[in-house]
Design a protein around this motif. Structure first.
Motif, PDB file in Angstrom:
ATOM      1  N   GLY A 161     -14.634 -28.720 -34.310  1.00  0.00           N
ATOM      2  CA  GLY A 161     -13.233 -28.341 -34.229  1.00  0.00           C
ATOM      3  C   GLY A 161     -12.908 -27.580 -32.961  1.00  0.00           C
ATOM      4  O   GLY A 161     -13.781 -27.306 -32.122  1.00  0.00           O
ATOM      5  N   SER A 162     -11.630 -27.241 -32.850  1.00  0.00           N
ATOM      6  CA  SER A 162     -11.149 -26.547 -31.651  1.00  0.00           C
ATOM      7  C   SER A 162     -11.589 -25.089 -31.636  1.00  0.00           C
ATOM      8  O   SER A 162     -11.650 -24.433 -32.677  1.00  0.00           O
ATOM      9  N   ALA A 163     -11.894 -24.595 -30.440  1.00  0.00           N
ATOM     10  CA  ALA A 163     -12.271 -23.190 -30.254  1.00  0.00           C
ATOM     11  C   ALA A 163     -11.464 -22.631 -29.094  1.00  0.00           C
ATOM     12  O   ALA A 163     -11.146 -23.340 -28.140  1.00  0.00           O
ATOM     13  N   SER A 164     -11.111 -21.362 -29.195  1.00  0.00           N
ATOM     14  CA  SER A 164     -10.375 -20.716 -28.108  1.00  0.00           C
ATOM     15  C   SER A 164     -10.913 -19.315 -27.903  1.00  0.00           C
ATOM     16  O   SER A 164     -11.509 -18.717 -28.800  1.00  0.00           O
ATOM     17  N   GLY A 165     -10.708 -18.786 -26.719  1.00  0.00           N
ATOM     18  CA  GLY A 165     -11.194 -17.452 -26.396  1.00  0.00           C
ATOM     19  C   GLY A 165     -10.573 -16.961 -25.113  1.00  0.00           C
ATOM     20  O   GLY A 165      -9.681 -17.596 -24.536  1.00  0.00           O
ATOM     21  N   THR A 166     -11.051 -15.824 -24.643  1.00  0.00           N
ATOM     22  CA  THR A 166     -10.490 -15.198 -23.454  1.00  0.00           C
ATOM     23  C   THR A 166     -11.598 -14.630 -22.585  1.00  0.00           C
ATOM     24  O   THR A 166     -12.504 -13.962 -23.094  1.00  0.00           O
ATOM     25  N   LEU A 167     -11.530 -14.914 -21.300  1.00  0.00           N
ATOM     26  CA  LEU A 167     -12.365 -14.243 -20.310  1.00  0.00           C
ATOM     27  C   LEU A 167     -11.570 -13.049 -19.811  1.00  0.00           C
ATOM     28  O   LEU A 167     -10.429 -13.209 -19.349  1.00  0.00           O
ATOM     29  N   SER A 168     -12.126 -11.844 -19.920  1.00  0.00           N
ATOM     30  CA  SER A 168     -11.406 -10.626 -19.539  1.00  0.00           C
ATOM     31  C   SER A 168     -12.123  -9.910 -18.410  1.00  0.00           C
ATOM     32  O   SER A 168     -13.345  -9.732 -18.463  1.00  0.00           O
ATOM     33  N   ILE A 169     -11.353  -9.506 -17.384  1.00  0.00           N
ATOM     34  CA  ILE A 169     -11.896  -8.736 -16.258  1.00  0.00           C
ATOM     35  C   ILE A 169     -11.165  -7.401 -16.226  1.00  0.00           C
ATOM     36  O   ILE A 169      -9.983  -7.326 -15.874  1.00  0.00           O
ATOM     37  N   ALA A 170     -11.866  -6.327 -16.636  1.00  0.00           N
ATOM     38  CA  ALA A 170     -11.274  -4.996 -16.684  1.00  0.00           C
ATOM     39  C   ALA A 170     -11.649  -4.218 -15.424  1.00  0.00           C
ATOM     40  O   ALA A 170     -12.795  -4.251 -14.979  1.00  0.00           O
ATOM     41  N   SER A 171     -10.672  -3.511 -14.848  1.00  0.00           N
ATOM     42  CA  SER A 171     -10.914  -2.774 -13.599  1.00  0.00           C
ATOM     43  C   SER A 171      -9.874  -1.669 -13.455  1.00  0.00           C
ATOM     44  O   SER A 171      -9.024  -1.470 -14.334  1.00  0.00           O
ATOM     45  N   ASN A 172      -9.930  -0.981 -12.304  1.00  0.00           N
ATOM     46  CA  ASN A 172      -8.929   0.044 -12.007  1.00  0.00           C
ATOM     47  C   ASN A 172      -7.777  -0.511 -11.179  1.00  0.00           C
ATOM     48  O   ASN A 172      -6.998   0.242 -10.590  1.00  0.00           O
ATOM     49  N   ALA A 173      -7.652  -1.828 -11.110  1.00  0.00           N
ATOM     50  CA  ALA A 173      -6.586  -2.449 -10.318  1.00  0.00           C
ATOM     51  C   ALA A 173      -5.216  -2.050 -10.860  1.00  0.00           C
ATOM     52  O   ALA A 173      -5.048  -1.800 -12.053  1.00  0.00           O
ATOM     53  N   ALA A 174      -4.237  -2.008  -9.951  1.00  0.00           N
ATOM     54  CA  ALA A 174      -2.891  -1.596 -10.329  1.00  0.00           C
ATOM     55  C   ALA A 174      -2.270  -2.536 -11.351  1.00  0.00           C
ATOM     56  O   ALA A 174      -1.422  -2.115 -12.142  1.00  0.00           O
ATOM     57  N   ASN A 175      -2.667  -3.801 -11.337  1.00  0.00           N
ATOM     58  CA  ASN A 175      -2.090  -4.775 -12.270  1.00  0.00           C
ATOM     59  C   ASN A 175      -2.941  -4.974 -13.529  1.00  0.00           C
ATOM     60  O   ASN A 175      -2.798  -5.954 -14.234  1.00  0.00           O
ATOM     61  N   GLY A 176      -3.837  -4.043 -13.802  1.00  0.00           N
ATOM     62  CA  GLY A 176      -4.542  -4.006 -15.075  1.00  0.00           C
ATOM     63  C   GLY A 176      -5.573  -5.106 -15.278  1.00  0.00           C
ATOM     64  O   GLY A 176      -6.027  -5.749 -14.333  1.00  0.00           O
ATOM     65  N   THR A 177      -5.919  -5.320 -16.553  1.00  0.00           N
ATOM     66  CA  THR A 177      -6.947  -6.298 -16.929  1.00  0.00           C
ATOM     67  C   THR A 177      -6.451  -7.718 -16.697  1.00  0.00           C
ATOM     68  O   THR A 177      -5.342  -8.067 -17.090  1.00  0.00           O
ATOM     69  N   GLN A 178      -7.285  -8.525 -16.074  1.00  0.00           N
ATOM     70  CA  GLN A 178      -6.965  -9.926 -15.830  1.00  0.00           C
ATOM     71  C   GLN A 178      -7.637 -10.786 -16.891  1.00  0.00           C
ATOM     72  O   GLN A 178      -8.772 -10.521 -17.297  1.00  0.00           O
TER      73      GLN A 178
END
Length: 251
Positions: A179-196
């Motif tokens: 079946g279908s699977a979904s998820g998120t790759l998260s890059i957390a940092s101190n950047a002004a625009n937050g987590t990507q």
């Protein structure tokens, strides 16, 4: 008589809220008698410490270490002032500096989503790559990079990405169910625009076993069958002038 070297100190640009490296001013007594030092001072955002004590012998010298810590953006000027009983009772050293707003990091990711495709349960997909770029004016500190199961990642980013720099994240998909699977790759940092984040998707599939058993259930992989030796009639007409052959037909 007292002299100072250098006669002025330029601190240049300094980030608001931070303190510069110390600049040293050497104060010398070029006279023939000891000089009594009554005070050495400066005003914020400049500060000083010194080794001069309360007097400076003839021919001797001491040092004052001066720093600059701007509290707001803009240009600053001031003086390091040495007061004494020397013939030049007040000795001044000009101080200048500029406060700058701190630069900031800005991260971007490309592509913004990945589809890892259809993958058999228990197998791992080929890796797909995400590029993480710092388009800001300061280094970005990376605190974490993560992708939840059934997705996984490896990366070349390390603990920081310099201004104008980039790194890559390789993502794979190992489904544990169909079946279908979904998820998120998260890059957390101190950047002004937050987590990507990067959206991840894929589909887990099953592979049916090969059916090698003629006229048997798909779960049967083989069987023993007996066939009488005979000529097969594929329905193709015989050549002109030649009688058909086969079971029950004369040769």
């Amino acid at each position: 008589m007292l002299t100072a070297s250098p006669s002025s100190v330029a601190f240049g640009n300094q980030t608001v809220g931070s303190t510069s490296a110390a600049h040293t001013v050497t104060i010398s007594n070029t006279g023939s008698a000891a000089a009594t030092i009554s005070g050495i001072s400066t005003a914020a955002p400049f500060a000083q410490t010194n080794t001069c004590g309360s007097s400076l012998a003839a021919g001797a010298s001491c040092t004052a270490s001066v720093t600059f810590a701007p509290g707001a953006a803009g240009s600053y000027s001031g003086n390091l002032t040495v007061s004494s009983n020397a013939s030049n009772a007040t000795l001044s050293v000009a101080l200048t500096g500029t406060g700058n707003v701190a630069g900031s990091a800005t991260l971007s990711v490309s592509p913004a989503s990945l589809n890892l495709g259809s993958v058999a349960v228990g197998s791992t997909s080929a890796a797909q790559t995400v590029t993480v770029s710092n388009t800001g004016s300061a280094s970005a500190t990376i605190s974490s990079i993560s992708a939840g199961s059934p997705f996984a990642q490896t990366n070349t980013c390390g603990s920081s990405i310099a201004a104008g720099g980039s790194c890559t994240v390789s993502v794979t998909f190992t489904p544990t169910a169909t079946g279908s699977a979904s998820g998120t790759l998260s890059i957390a940092s101190n950047a002004a625009n937050g987590t990507q984040t990067v959206t991840l998707s894929g589909t887990g599939t099953t592979t049916q076993p090969t059916n090698l058993a003629l006229n048997k259930p798909i779960t049967a992989s083989s069987t023993t069958q007996n066939y009488a030796a005979t000529n097969a009639d594929d329905g193709t007409p015989p050549p002109t002038g030649r009688a058909p052959t086969g079971p029950g037909r004369p040769r």
